[in-house]
Design an enzyme around this catalytic site. Sequence first.
Site, PDB file in Angstrom:
ATOM      1  N   PHE A 150       0.981  -1.285  -0.173  1.00  0.00           N
ATOM      2  CA  PHE A 150       0.045   0.039   0.066  1.00  0.00           C
ATOM      3  C   PHE A 150       0.966   1.256   0.010  1.00  0.00           C
ATOM      4  CE2 PHE A 150      -2.516   3.568   1.712  1.00  0.00           C
ATOM      5  CZ  PHE A 150      -3.713   3.515   1.124  1.00  0.00           C
ATOM      6  N   ASP A 235       9.737   2.805   1.421  1.00  0.00           N
ATOM      7  CA  ASP A 235       8.447   3.471   1.792  1.00  0.00           C
ATOM      8  C   ASP A 235       8.358   3.383   3.442  1.00  0.00           C
ATOM      9  OD1 ASP A 235       5.825   4.255   2.760  1.00  0.00           O
ATOM     10  OD2 ASP A 235       4.839   3.735   0.932  1.00  0.00           O
ATOM     11  N   LYS A 264       3.243  11.002   7.692  1.00  0.00           N
ATOM     12  CA  LYS A 264       2.508  10.501   8.903  1.00  0.00           C
ATOM     13  C   LYS A 264       2.900  10.905  10.210  1.00  0.00           C
ATOM     14  CE  LYS A 264       0.270   6.226   6.778  1.00  0.00           C
ATOM     15  NZ  LYS A 264      -0.971   6.609   6.990  1.00  0.00           N
TER      16      LYS A 264
END
Length: 463
Positions: A150, A235, A264
């Site tokens: 994802f 990532d 985030k």
Amino acid sequence: MSLDIPALFHAHGEDRYDLHIRYLNEQMVRVLKVLGYDVSFHRAQGAHLWDRDDRRYLDLLSGWGVFALGRNHKGVREALVSTIDGELPNLVQMDVSPLAGLLAERLLSHTPYLDKVFFANSGAEAVEAALKFARGATGRPGILFASHAFHGLTYGSLSVTGDEMFRRGFGPLLPDCAEIPFDDLAVLERALASKTIAAFIVEPIQGKGVNMPSEGYLKGAAELCRLHGALFVVDEIQTGLGRTGKFLAIEHWGVEPDMVLLAKALSGGYVPVGAVLTRRWIFDKIFDRLDRAVVHGSTFSKNDLAMAAGLATLHALKEERLIENAAEKGTRLMTAFGRMAERYEFVKKVRGKGLMIGLEFGPPRSLKLKAAWSALEAMNQGLFCQLITVPLFKEHGVLCQVAAHASHVVKLLPPLVIDEGDCAWIEHAFDTVIADSHRVPGAAWSLGKTLASHAMKAKAGAA
């Protein structure tokens, strides 16, 4: 007279669902009501939330990893207030801010093998930048990504997301993006041998499932990419900034990627921000002339509030020893869950690092439990996990969810500020709920029938 936002929030607290049904995502409201999560949270601090009845909850979602410092962190809030009060010349555009330079410097101090930073507004924007940079720097079109990955939901990031549930109905996506199995070096090597691959992008620990790499996978992947002239892009949007007990998860395997993507937690829970940390030669291939100084960018990237939030976040991680706390509390919780896996048939595996933990459930051995499991799975795959997450929330005030659509993994992503009392709360709640799930018939299985009924009605409506 200024607008009183907290007063506005509380005055319309009872209207929140009606407002969302009328103007926003009605289906999300339906999900909350079906699962019983419609409790209307009205305040938050650290790892805890309080609902409209002032009941306290322990947040193991952290806004999908945004609230690594917990909610409403005092230090980040004070940094942002001082930035606003300072009346700084923000986003002049024909100038540069020292705050962006300082945040870049401090991020790169954790990755001495990288040299440059590109700031964006989100994780998805960081992924988009990385894809452009990889193609622009190598002159190659191909991008490899892992199954179950994802990386975001914008078109570029969706094109390297390995979950058909998110991709369905939005094609065609970007060309020359190819999915390969996670943790399979042989397939990666064959794909790279074409010499058309610009980059392989991978999460060191996959968020959708908390899937762990084998010991030599990431190091081997980096070596193969260098051998074949492709970039190795990691990532760390969810795993980075201390989540796994290291500043970056990739540090657990001693690997030095060509790009590291962050977002985030870098926000401090207040102002969205993303970052691409990269090697100088890649950066210089993109921004190679005066007339290409703005060949890639974003209006709000490098804004002073985002940079201040990032600086305050790095300061808090160090001063409060939150990375060390993540390692310590993660070890405690993993040990406790490991003991549960020994005692309970439904618990198959416990995996993760630091405070990124996945509990995988699966078919039991005993015939009575196996029959109940099979009946529930036949109605809706992955529904069993809601027999764990819903009672955790309703009966124990623990907020968590499954790791992916139709998954058998319950994922824990708590704030890095959790303490011993929070750990005891987690351990008691999970132990009690998992024990209850082994009682057939019982309250958990009555809930399962109710949820299965809702799921079947939803499928019928979609058809």
